[in-house]
Design a protein around this motif. Structure first.
Motif, short mmCIF file in Angstrom:
data_model
loop_
_atom_site.label_atom_id
_atom_site.label_comp_id
_atom_site.label_asym_id
_atom_site.label_seq_id
_atom_site.Cartn_x
_atom_site.Cartn_y
_atom_site.Cartn_z
N ILE A 30 -56.39 3.38 11.34
CA ILE A 30 -55.65 4.71 9.82
C ILE A 30 -55.65 2.82 9.29
CG2 ILE A 30 -54.24 5.16 9.28
CD1 ILE A 30 -53.24 6.59 11.65
N ASP A 31 -56.48 3.33 8.23
CA ASP A 31 -56.65 1.72 7.80
C ASP A 31 -54.69 1.14 6.45
OD1 ASP A 31 -57.52 -0.33 5.51
OD2 ASP A 31 -58.78 0.30 5.26
N LEU A 32 -54.09 0.27 6.64
CA LEU A 32 -52.68 1.01 6.48
C LEU A 32 -53.32 0.17 4.32
CD1 LEU A 32 -51.04 -0.76 9.44
CD2 LEU A 32 -51.28 1.24 8.59
N HIS A 33 -53.67 -0.83 4.54
CA HIS A 33 -54.00 -1.29 3.48
C HIS A 33 -54.56 -0.37 2.27
CE1 HIS A 33 -53.68 -4.45 5.66
NE2 HIS A 33 -55.15 -3.89 6.94
N LYS A 34 -54.79 1.37 2.71
CA LYS A 34 -54.94 2.64 1.48
C LYS A 34 -54.18 3.63 1.71
CE LYS A 34 -60.53 0.58 1.08
NZ LYS A 34 -61.25 1.09 1.53
N ASN A 35 -54.31 4.38 0.16
CA ASN A 35 -53.50 5.63 0.74
C ASN A 35 -53.87 6.77 2.03
OD1 ASN A 35 -51.44 4.05 -0.79
ND2 ASN A 35 -52.43 5.41 -2.35
N MET A 59 -45.23 -10.68 17.29
CA MET A 59 -46.88 -12.13 17.41
C MET A 59 -46.82 -13.17 16.80
SD MET A 59 -50.00 -8.62 18.18
CE MET A 59 -49.60 -8.67 16.39
N ARG A 60 -46.34 -13.51 15.82
CA ARG A 60 -46.34 -14.84 15.55
C ARG A 60 -46.91 -14.86 14.01
NH1 ARG A 60 -47.46 -19.96 15.80
NH2 ARG A 60 -49.28 -19.65 17.32
N ARG A 61 -47.57 -13.62 13.93
CA ARG A 61 -48.13 -12.91 12.70
C ARG A 61 -47.84 -13.33 10.98
NH1 ARG A 61 -53.36 -9.75 14.23
NH2 ARG A 61 -54.11 -10.26 12.31
N TYR A 62 -46.39 -14.51 10.70
CA TYR A 62 -45.43 -14.67 10.32
C TYR A 62 -46.27 -14.04 8.04
CZ TYR A 62 -43.32 -16.94 13.36
OH TYR A 62 -41.90 -17.21 14.66
N ALA A 63 -47.78 -14.15 8.00
CA ALA A 63 -48.02 -14.34 7.29
C ALA A 63 -48.61 -12.40 7.12
CB ALA A 63 -49.66 -15.07 6.65
N ASP A 64 -48.52 -12.13 7.85
CA ASP A 64 -49.00 -10.82 8.22
C ASP A 64 -47.56 -9.58 7.77
OD1 ASP A 64 -51.60 -10.64 7.58
OD2 ASP A 64 -51.70 -10.72 10.33
N GLY A 65 -46.70 -10.25 8.74
CA GLY A 65 -45.33 -9.83 8.44
C GLY A 65 -45.32 -9.44 7.31
N VAL A 234 -54.60 -14.27 10.45
CA VAL A 234 -54.09 -14.07 9.48
C VAL A 234 -55.20 -12.58 8.91
CG1 VAL A 234 -53.42 -13.79 6.87
CG2 VAL A 234 -53.16 -16.13 8.39
N TRP A 235 -55.07 -11.57 8.22
CA TRP A 235 -55.40 -10.33 8.33
C TRP A 235 -56.21 -10.50 7.11
CZ3 TRP A 235 -56.24 -6.81 4.75
CH2 TRP A 235 -57.18 -5.37 4.35
N SER A 236 -57.69 -10.70 6.73
CA SER A 236 -58.29 -10.28 5.76
C SER A 236 -59.24 -9.46 5.24
CB SER A 236 -59.39 -11.99 5.70
OG SER A 236 -59.89 -11.81 6.93
N LYS A 237 -59.97 -9.04 6.12
CA LYS A 237 -60.83 -7.78 5.96
C LYS A 237 -60.82 -6.76 7.01
CE LYS A 237 -64.85 -10.49 6.51
NZ LYS A 237 -65.85 -10.73 5.93
N GLY A 238 -61.64 -5.90 7.31
CA GLY A 238 -61.27 -4.32 8.51
C GLY A 238 -60.64 -3.98 8.53
N GLY A 244 -58.37 -10.64 11.53
CA GLY A 244 -57.68 -11.41 11.52
C GLY A 244 -58.82 -13.26 11.50
N GLU A 245 -58.32 -14.61 10.72
CA GLU A 245 -59.21 -14.98 11.83
C GLU A 245 -57.81 -16.29 11.16
OE1 GLU A 245 -61.75 -15.45 7.94
OE2 GLU A 245 -62.87 -14.59 8.54
N PHE A 246 -58.10 -17.39 12.18
CA PHE A 246 -57.14 -18.52 11.75
C PHE A 246 -57.06 -18.95 10.41
CE2 PHE A 246 -57.32 -17.80 16.57
CZ PHE A 246 -56.09 -17.76 17.11
N GLN A 247 -55.64 -19.16 9.55
CA GLN A 247 -55.61 -19.56 8.53
C GLN A 247 -54.18 -20.61 8.67
OE1 GLN A 247 -55.99 -16.77 5.56
NE2 GLN A 247 -56.95 -16.22 6.64
N ALA A 248 -54.78 -22.22 8.09
CA ALA A 248 -53.41 -23.04 7.77
C ALA A 248 -52.38 -21.85 6.40
CB ALA A 248 -53.43 -24.26 7.93
N GLY A 249 -51.47 -21.99 6.96
CA GLY A 249 -50.21 -21.56 6.09
C GLY A 249 -49.00 -22.29 5.51
#
Length: 295
Positions: A30-35, A59-65, A234-238, A244-249
């Motif tokens: 389910i693509d949560l980023h689209k209706n 899961m310590r994915r604060y940016a996605d949260g 951090v989720w970016s696409k898919g 997701g990919e590791f990113q410095a936040g």
């Protein structure tokens, strides 16, 4: 539609059992980023965002949260009038809204970043501002109270032993709370370190340790922890929300050369376009509503 609701029910069950990775994985188709079809039922959409956001936090994915909670709260702001018309959903929606604001405040303390101004203005209200202030000062009790208020009702995957007295330490809620507070305890000095790093471009390690009233060895551990905790998936696409990919936040970055901390400000300039576009839409809706009025 039944398939969508079945997957969302699995999301709830796995979240209540504490298996957050599997909870998000069941929604990978389910693509949560689209209706999608489940968006036709507002209460279902809000519940989905609540459980997905909470799973991200654990899961310590604060940016996605933060992104998930922000999208849900903006949706609630837009649809508030419709929820008032459906009174039987008011209690559930209002409770989940408060829970999401509380968890969003926790996320922003642990992982500061800019969010939508309308959501930020609510967090600056006295109801949440005092909580945020106490958490930024390292009040573990406030973190605990926020978690207990915002967490789902946990279930035990095994039945209790009937021939033994209940052990409070083995209760699912106590176990999940302990895990959360351990993670928070590892970051307890990070807000203070961040506030000092914003004030300087270079700073001796001994000076920073003296400001924080801790040993230099402990400070070096905290600086290493700062680097580690601010580097998240951090989720970016898919389609899958686990992608997701590791990113410095962090909005401040630094490196240590011998006994000197060198700080670089990585904060991106504030974008004003979204604010003005949103205000234009509000004024257009107000103009259309006024044109319909008959004086």
């Amino acid at each position: 539609m039944l398939g969508y609701f079945s997957l969302i029910a699995l999301l709830r069950v796995h979240s209540m059992l504490g298996d957050y990775h599997l909870a998000v994985k069941v929604l990978e188709n389910i693509d949560l980023h689209k209706n999608a079809y489940y968006c036709n039922v507002p209460a279902c959409q809000i519940t989905t965002y609540y459980y997905v956001g909470f799973a991200y936090v654990m899961m310590r994915r604060y940016a996605d949260g933060i992104r998930t909670y922000t999208n849900a709260l903006l949706y609630i702001q837009r649809m508030r009038q419709m929820f008032q018309a459906k009174s039987y959903q008011n209690d559930q929606v209002n409770k989940q809204t408060d829970q999401m604001y509380t968890m969003l405040a926790v996320c922003l303390v642990l992982h500061p970043q800019s969010i939508d101004e309308s959501i930020n203005s609510v967090l600056q209200d006295r109801k949440y501002a005092e909580k945020v202030s106490r958490m930024q000062q390292g009040d573990l009790k406030e973190f605990e109270n926020s978690f207990l208020f915002a967490c789902p009702k946990y279930l035990s995957p095994v039945p209790p032993a009937l021939d033994a007295p209940p052990d409070p330490n083995q209760e699912p809620l106590h176990i999940q709370k302990t895990i959360f507070l351990q993670e928070v305890g590892q970051q307890i000095y990070l807000p203070t370190i961040r506030s000092f790093l914003k004030l300087y471009t270079t700073m001796p390690v001994s000076k920073l340790a003296a400001f924080m009233d801790i040993d230099q060895t402990v400070l070096m551990e905290c600086l290493l922890c700062f680097k580690h905790k601010m580097y998240n998936v951090v989720w970016s696409k898919g389609i899958s929300s686990l992608d997701g990919e590791f990113q410095a936040g962090s909005e401040v970055d630094f490196y240590i050369d011998k006994d000197m901390v060198h700080i670089a400000d990585t904060k991106v300039g504030q974008r004003y376009g979204d604010y003005f576009i949103r205000q234009i839409h509000i004024m257009e809706e107000l103009h259309r509503a006024m044109k319909k009025l008959k004086f």
